[in-house]
Design a protein around this motif. Structure first.
Motif, PDB file in Angstrom:
ATOM      1  N   UNK A 234       0.815  -1.217   0.000  1.00 28.09           N
ATOM      2  CA  UNK A 234       0.000   0.000   0.000  1.00 28.09           C
ATOM      3  C   UNK A 234       0.848   1.266   0.000  1.00 28.09           C
ATOM      4  N   UNK A 235       2.133   1.125   0.370  1.00 28.22           N
ATOM      5  CA  UNK A 235       3.048   2.272   0.457  1.00 28.22           C
ATOM      6  C   UNK A 235       3.880   2.337  -0.822  1.00 28.22           C
ATOM      7  N   UNK A 236       3.754   3.400  -1.616  1.00 26.50           N
ATOM      8  CA  UNK A 236       4.464   3.472  -2.899  1.00 26.50           C
ATOM      9  C   UNK A 236       5.963   3.208  -2.804  1.00 26.50           C
ATOM     10  N   UNK A 237       6.637   3.790  -1.814  1.00 24.86           N
ATOM     11  CA  UNK A 237       8.075   3.599  -1.692  1.00 24.86           C
ATOM     12  C   UNK A 237       8.422   2.135  -1.452  1.00 24.86           C
ATOM     13  N   UNK A 238       7.665   1.486  -0.546  1.00 22.94           N
ATOM     14  CA  UNK A 238       7.930   0.084  -0.256  1.00 22.94           C
ATOM     15  C   UNK A 238       7.538  -0.807  -1.423  1.00 22.94           C
ATOM     16  N   UNK A 239       6.475  -0.435  -2.125  1.00 21.72           N
ATOM     17  CA  UNK A 239       6.077  -1.193  -3.305  1.00 21.72           C
ATOM     18  C   UNK A 239       7.179  -1.136  -4.358  1.00 21.72           C
ATOM     19  N   UNK A 240       7.812   0.027  -4.501  1.00 21.74           N
ATOM     20  CA  UNK A 240       8.931   0.152  -5.433  1.00 21.74           C
ATOM     21  C   UNK A 240      10.058  -0.804  -5.039  1.00 21.74           C
ATOM     22  N   UNK A 241      10.342  -0.895  -3.737  1.00 22.29           N
ATOM     23  CA  UNK A 241      11.382  -1.806  -3.273  1.00 22.29           C
ATOM     24  C   UNK A 241      11.039  -3.257  -3.538  1.00 22.29           C
ATOM     25  N   UNK A 242       9.766  -3.612  -3.332  1.00 24.24           N
ATOM     26  CA  UNK A 242       9.324  -4.984  -3.594  1.00 24.24           C
ATOM     27  C   UNK A 242       9.402  -5.311  -5.084  1.00 24.24           C
ATOM     28  N   UNK A 243       9.078  -4.340  -5.925  1.00 27.50           N
ATOM     29  CA  UNK A 243       9.192  -4.551  -7.376  1.00 27.50           C
ATOM     30  C   UNK A 243      10.656  -4.771  -7.754  1.00 27.50           C
TER      31      UNK A 243
END
Length: 256
Positions: free
Chosen positions: A210-219
């Motif tokens: 749900x958090x854009x920054x963390x989603x970027x890291x997961x991607x």
């Protein structure tokens, strides 16, 4: 006053609104009509508090703007434009990171100076902060409208991921034909769909999405062929590195 957790997109929101107002064809007509005749200025709160702490006297927002423009060797025309906007209250003030300070006394002084500036001149202002830091300073006066930035929905996560995978595919691809572009988009969309489905299988990781920054890291982990649900602790380790090492450097660079 925009309140949000770390990485939720507070600074990105300010940057998006500011750049949209400065563009030749703004996407948001309502904001362009409301604020299009104002000069938007970006103030990193951490920089302001440092200047307050180092100054012997109070360091007003006008002092911050003047000092910052001189520091970056701004052309004289820009300095004149900002001074005129200051004199006739045509500024639109963006203050990023009210929770980002190392000196509490200086932070409280800067908050007071901000309140005084926007109150006396009736200048619109948008500020951001994480919840805890905002509470520690005691918040702002009741004149400020408070909004909380929501996390990404699953559909938004999928769209966000598609853009990332499409960018990766474009970097690797060489053909620029129309058919090739359509194929790249279809491939990126399928890759994003599979990624989000994988993410949703692990509840603890799904919440991070749900958090854009963390989603970027997961991607980024996914692009490195790390299977997220089976390597949760590896994911946490990489995300911690992103938050503690890379993101502060990015924010410092972006502030300049």
């Amino acid at each position: 006053m925009v309140i949000g957790e770390p990485g939720i997109g507070k600074s990105s929101l300010l940057r998006y609104v500011l750049l949209d107002l400065l563009s030749e064809e703004p996407r948001h007509e309502y904001l362009a009509v409301k604020w299009g005749n104002r000069l938007p200025v970006w103030i990193p709160f951490a920089m302001w508090t440092r200047m307050v702490a180092e100054a012997e006297a109070n360091c007003s927002l006008a002092d911050v703007l003047e000092g910052w423009l001189s520091k970056v060797s701004a052309p004289s025309e820009l300095k004149v434009l900002v001074k005129e906007a200051l004199d006739d209250s045509r500024l639109l003030v963006f203050v990023d990171g009210l929770d980002e300070w190392s000196n509490e006394v200086a932070a409280r002084t800067a908050i007071s100076l901000l309140e005084q500036f926007v109150g006396e001149r009736e200048v619109p202002a948008i500020a951001t902060s994480r919840p805890l830091g905002f509470e520690r300073l005691g918040g702002l006066s009741g004149k400020w409208r408070r909004v909380k930035l929501a996390g990404l929905t699953i559909d938004q996560q999928r769209e966000f991921s598609t853009h990332w995978f499409l960018h990766k595919a474009r970097q690797l691809g060489t053909s620029t034909t129309a058919d090739a572009k359509l194929e790249l988009r279809a491939s990126a969309s399928a890759e994003a769909k599979a990624f989000i489905e994988e993410l949703q299988r692990e509840n603890r990781l799904a919440r991070l999405g749900e958090v854009p920054l963390l989603l970027s890291g997961l991607i980024a982990l996914s692009a490195q062929s790390v299977r997220l649900p089976r390597n949760r602790f590896k994911a946490y380790q990489e995300l911690t590195r992103l938050l503690l090492q890379e993101q502060p450097q990015r924010r410092e660079k972006a502030a300049h």
